[in-house]
Write a protein that holds these residues in place. Structure first.
Motif, short mmCIF file in Angstrom:
data_model
loop_
_atom_site.label_atom_id
_atom_site.label_comp_id
_atom_site.label_asym_id
_atom_site.label_seq_id
_atom_site.Cartn_x
_atom_site.Cartn_y
_atom_site.Cartn_z
N LYS A 1 0.84 -1.20 0.00
CA LYS A 1 0.00 0.00 0.00
C LYS A 1 0.87 1.25 0.00
O LYS A 1 0.58 2.23 -0.69
CB LYS A 1 -0.94 0.03 1.21
CG LYS A 1 -2.12 -0.89 1.08
CD LYS A 1 -3.23 -0.60 2.08
CE LYS A 1 -2.79 -0.56 3.50
NZ LYS A 1 -3.91 -0.58 4.47
N LYS B 1 2.42 1.76 -3.44
CA LYS B 1 1.40 2.26 -4.38
C LYS B 1 1.16 3.75 -4.18
O LYS B 1 1.01 4.49 -5.15
CB LYS B 1 0.09 1.49 -4.21
CG LYS B 1 0.13 0.11 -4.80
CD LYS B 1 -1.20 -0.60 -4.61
CE LYS B 1 -1.16 -2.00 -5.19
NZ LYS B 1 -2.44 -2.71 -5.00
N SER B 2 1.13 4.20 -2.92
CA SER B 2 0.92 5.63 -2.67
C SER B 2 2.09 6.45 -3.18
O SER B 2 1.90 7.55 -3.71
CB SER B 2 0.68 5.89 -1.18
OG SER B 2 1.86 5.77 -0.43
N ASN C 1 1.77 6.60 -7.00
CA ASN C 1 0.72 7.54 -7.38
C ASN C 1 1.19 8.98 -7.22
O ASN C 1 0.92 9.83 -8.07
CB ASN C 1 -0.55 7.32 -6.55
CG ASN C 1 -1.29 6.07 -6.95
OD1 ASN C 1 -1.14 5.58 -8.06
ND2 ASN C 1 -2.08 5.54 -6.04
#
Length: 108
Positions: A86, A89-90, A93
């Motif tokens: 997670k 992924k952040s 992004n």
């Protein structure tokens, strides 16, 4: 450290002196690099059988604003894996959005 997009700080939550040391690491690797708090992940590792209370860890400001994950690879290795994914992924992004903004500013 130049051009870093994120920082993961892993410390032994069972050793009280590590709480002071992570303040120094935060200052050096997050604040001095002008990274956002969302770009930092704290991992409080607990040795198997240490019996430490995961909720009993009190972090001083500004560390208490960071994402904190407790790890114990013997009890629940999947949890730390999912939290790390997670986090990655952040970061991806964030980098992608920043690149898009930069490209749009060049175009306009």
């Amino acid at each position: 450290m130049k051009d870093s997009h994120g920082v993961v700080i892993i410390f032994n939550a069972d050793i009280p002196s590590h709480l002071k040391e992570i303040e120094m690491w935060y200052s050096c690797f997050v604040q001095q690099q002008f990274l956002q708090d969302t770009q930092c992940l704290l991992i409080a590792h607990h040795k198997p059988g240490s019996g430490s209370d995961k909720g009993n860890l009190s972090l001083s400001p500004p560390l208490n604003k960071l994402k904190l994950v407790h790890s114990n690879l013997e009890d629940d290795p999947e949890e730390i894996r999912m939290e790390f994914i997670k986090y990655l992924k952040s970061i991806i992004n964030s980098v992608s959005e920043s690149r898009d903004r930069e490209e749009m500013s060049i175009i306009t």
